[in-house]
Design a protein around this motif. Structure first.
Motif, short mmCIF file in Angstrom:
data_model
loop_
_atom_site.label_atom_id
_atom_site.label_comp_id
_atom_site.label_asym_id
_atom_site.label_seq_id
_atom_site.Cartn_x
_atom_site.Cartn_y
_atom_site.Cartn_z
N SER A 71 0.86 -1.19 0.00
CA SER A 71 0.00 0.00 0.00
C SER A 71 0.89 1.24 0.00
O SER A 71 2.10 1.15 0.20
N TYR A 72 0.29 2.40 -0.22
CA TYR A 72 1.09 3.62 -0.31
C TYR A 72 0.21 4.85 -0.10
O TYR A 72 -1.03 4.77 -0.14
N THR A 73 0.88 5.98 0.12
CA THR A 73 0.18 7.26 0.24
C THR A 73 1.13 8.36 -0.19
O THR A 73 2.32 8.12 -0.42
N TRP A 74 0.58 9.56 -0.31
CA TRP A 74 1.43 10.73 -0.56
C TRP A 74 1.14 11.77 0.51
O TRP A 74 -0.01 12.17 0.69
N VAL A 75 2.17 12.15 1.26
CA VAL A 75 2.02 13.06 2.39
C VAL A 75 2.31 14.48 1.94
O VAL A 75 3.34 14.73 1.31
N ALA A 121 0.04 9.19 7.55
CA ALA A 121 0.44 8.34 6.43
C ALA A 121 0.10 6.88 6.67
O ALA A 121 -0.31 6.17 5.76
N THR A 180 -5.69 3.28 1.30
CA THR A 180 -5.29 2.92 -0.06
C THR A 180 -5.48 1.43 -0.30
O THR A 180 -5.97 1.00 -1.36
N MET A 190 -5.53 18.38 1.44
CA MET A 190 -5.05 17.00 1.44
C MET A 190 -3.92 16.88 2.46
O MET A 190 -2.97 17.66 2.43
N VAL A 191 -4.04 15.92 3.37
CA VAL A 191 -2.99 15.70 4.37
C VAL A 191 -2.10 14.55 3.92
O VAL A 191 -0.89 14.71 3.76
N ALA A 192 -2.70 13.41 3.75
CA ALA A 192 -1.97 12.23 3.22
C ALA A 192 -2.98 11.49 2.36
O ALA A 192 -3.91 10.90 2.87
N TRP A 193 -2.79 11.58 1.06
CA TRP A 193 -3.74 11.02 0.11
C TRP A 193 -4.10 9.59 0.48
O TRP A 193 -3.20 8.81 0.74
N ALA A 200 -3.52 6.50 6.08
CA ALA A 200 -3.79 6.68 4.65
C ALA A 200 -3.49 5.40 3.89
O ALA A 200 -4.22 5.02 2.96
#
Lengths: 145, 378
Positions: free
Chosen positions: A68-72, B131, B138, B186-189, B134
């Protein structure tokens, strides 16, 4: 005449090692249980699976699959580099040895999707005492470093 | 073993209070709980003080403001679950007969301590907590087709509950829409600011006593009984994340549910309202399933059909949750008890539910412990 590249050092010892060859894939430092064979990241004192105290340190190439992943949308902690101020990616990466690691991602969010293969790279955060303080991060396998 | 009842609750509204000390907030909440119980500090046999931040002995010093009667005072800390764990200690002591009347006090002043945020030198703390949550979102989107609109609908619900709660940190003046939640920063998509809890300051307190004493102290009033109390930590499984302030294995919440249903002789169908650790909105979605309020993979449909809204089958986060009511740390778990007690008594004002006989409070602590309590009105 160009300046010799500064020596690169990990932000913290015991998590990953930096190869002398800048093009080489860095290693992740794991614990391996000598009794049941389970691997752990970061290193552990007692096996989390079978409770054995026979734990050995092993290094494996930083490669894996994105779980999994995110963008901060915040500056990367501890970085002094302008390109880290806009934000950063974070991924959970399953290593073939078993552990799931949680580390920053290079590039941009669109480069990623759950399940793609990734490879590790060393990224400098700032200069300290003539050395580059570095983190380990991941990027899509096959993409330029 | 003794039955255990909740005799009184008190809260100092969560918010940002640069000019209020932790002692002042703790004292306000403690005195409100004592008044609500109909007791004075002289009646209290022991105090459990929960705080995450602040220096050693802050709990004992805060309790001095309430009175100096020689009672045992003990600090409890378990990250977000601090207040819940302090309540559990009081429950265990009353249940086992050591004490009859115990004050549980939770407080924290996050705005004072943000300077001690994680050090960038430490690999374990170098990633923003948002994160981690998040990434749970995801993964869920990948596996179940969840959309940011599902998350936004939960957040809007909690914001709108918060507007009806006089001690909620966030009180929107107009109805919050899912579109507003999605459009916030948006903080952490894919998590936006309005899908995330604020930092804050505050205090909450609960008086716990033997249930036979509750009838004596408050004749004619319904007894609110603690029907189950659970605390668990993580079990190892492949894929466990050892680094950082993590989400924690989902199994911890499933195990908590199994335990409390067995203790109380109840099931999700017997519960009228639920409070959870919705620090980030994806958590509430996951807990619908993990606590058994819908089947696995059913949460998105349940959200679309409004199962967990005020008029739905089991309302969640009826005081606004961590997202709106706030999450200073130490008092958060006790704020859940405050809300549940008011709902069960029928004193929850504008957010009063039509049916409120039993409530569940669930808290995670640092992704590493899970606490849960069931309160039942008798």
């Amino acid at each position: 005449m160009t300046d010799a590249p500064r020596p690169r050092v990990p932000i913290k010892e015991g998590y990953f090692s930096i190869p002398d060859d800048p093009a080489a894939v860095p290693n992740v430092v794991l614990s391996r249980c000598a009794d049941c064979g389970e691997h752990f990241f970061p290193q552990r004192l007692v096996c989390g699976k079978c409770l054995s105290r026979k734990i050995e340190r092993v290094e494996v190439p930083a490669r894996g699959t994105l779980y999994s992943y995110t963008w901060v949308h915040m500056p990367l902690f501890g970085s002094m580099r302008i390109e880290h101020m806009e934000g950063y990616g974070v991924g959970q990466i399953d290593l073939p040895e078993g552990p799931r690691v949680q580390l920053p991602l290079a590039g941009k969010r669109d480069d990623y999707a759950v399940g793609i293969p990734l490879v590790g790279e060393v990224e400098p955060l700032r200069e300290e005492s003539g050395r580059d303080v570095c983190i380990l991060r991941f990027r899509p396998a096959g993409s330029p470093s | 073993m003794n039955g255990v009842a909740i005799l009184g609750v008190g809260m100092s509204r969560f918010g940002m209070y640069p000019n209020r000390s932790v002692h002042e907030m703790a004292c306000e909440a403690g005195n409100l709980a004592l008044d609500d119980a109909g007791l004075t500090f002289k009646d209290i046999d022991a105090v459990y003080a929960g705080h995450i931040f602040h220096q050693a002995m802050t709990g004992v010093r805060a309790v001095k403001e309430l009175g100096m009667t020689g009672v045992p005072v003990q600090r409890i800390e378990n990250a977000s679950a601090t207040g819940s764990c302090a309540l559990r200690e009081a429950y265990l002591q009353v249940r086992s007969g050591v004490y009859d009347r115990v004050l549980v006090l939770g407080f924290d002043k996050m705005t004072q301590v943000m300077g001690s945020a994680p050090s960038p030198q430490d690999m374990d703390e170098a990633i923003l907590p948002a994160a981690f949550f998040a990434m749970w979102a995801t993964r869920r989107m990948h596996e179940r087709g969840t959309t940011p609109a599902h998350l936004a609908k939960i957040a809007a619900k909690n914001w709108n509950f918060g507007a009806l709660n006089p001690v909620s940190q966030r009180q929107a003046k107009e109805t919050v829409t899912p579109e507003q939640v999605l459009a916030s920063k948006m903080v952490a998509w894919p998590l936006t600011a309005m899908m995330s809890c604020p930092i804050g300051d505050g205090a909450a307190a609960v008086v716990v006593c033997r249930d036979d004493l509750a009838k004596k102290y408050q004749p004619g009033k319904p007894v609110i009984r603690i029907a189950a109390s659970h605390l668990g930590s993580e079990k190892y499984e492949r894929g466990h994340l050892f680094m950082g302030p993590v989400v924690g294995p989902a199994q911890m919440s499933r195990d908590a549910a199994t335990d409390i249903w067995a203790q109380a002789g109840m099931g999700p169908e017997d519960i009228d309202l639920v409070q959870v650790h919705d620090a980030f909105v994806i958590e509430e979605l996951e807990y619908y399933e993990l606590l058994g309020f819908c089947r696995e993979g059913e949460a998105e449909k349940a959200i679309e059909e409004g199962w967990f809204e005020a008029s739905g089958r089991t309302p969640f986060s009826t005081d606004g949750g961590l997202i709106a009511r706030g999450h200073p740390g130490g008092p958060t778990g006790l704020a859940q008890i405050w809300e549940t007690v008011h709902q069960l008594r029928g004193t929850a004002g504008k957010r009063q539910l039509a049916k409120a006989r039993a409530g569940l409070c669930h808290m995670m602590g640092g992704g590493s412990v899970c606490a849960a309590h069931i309160l039942v009105k008798e």
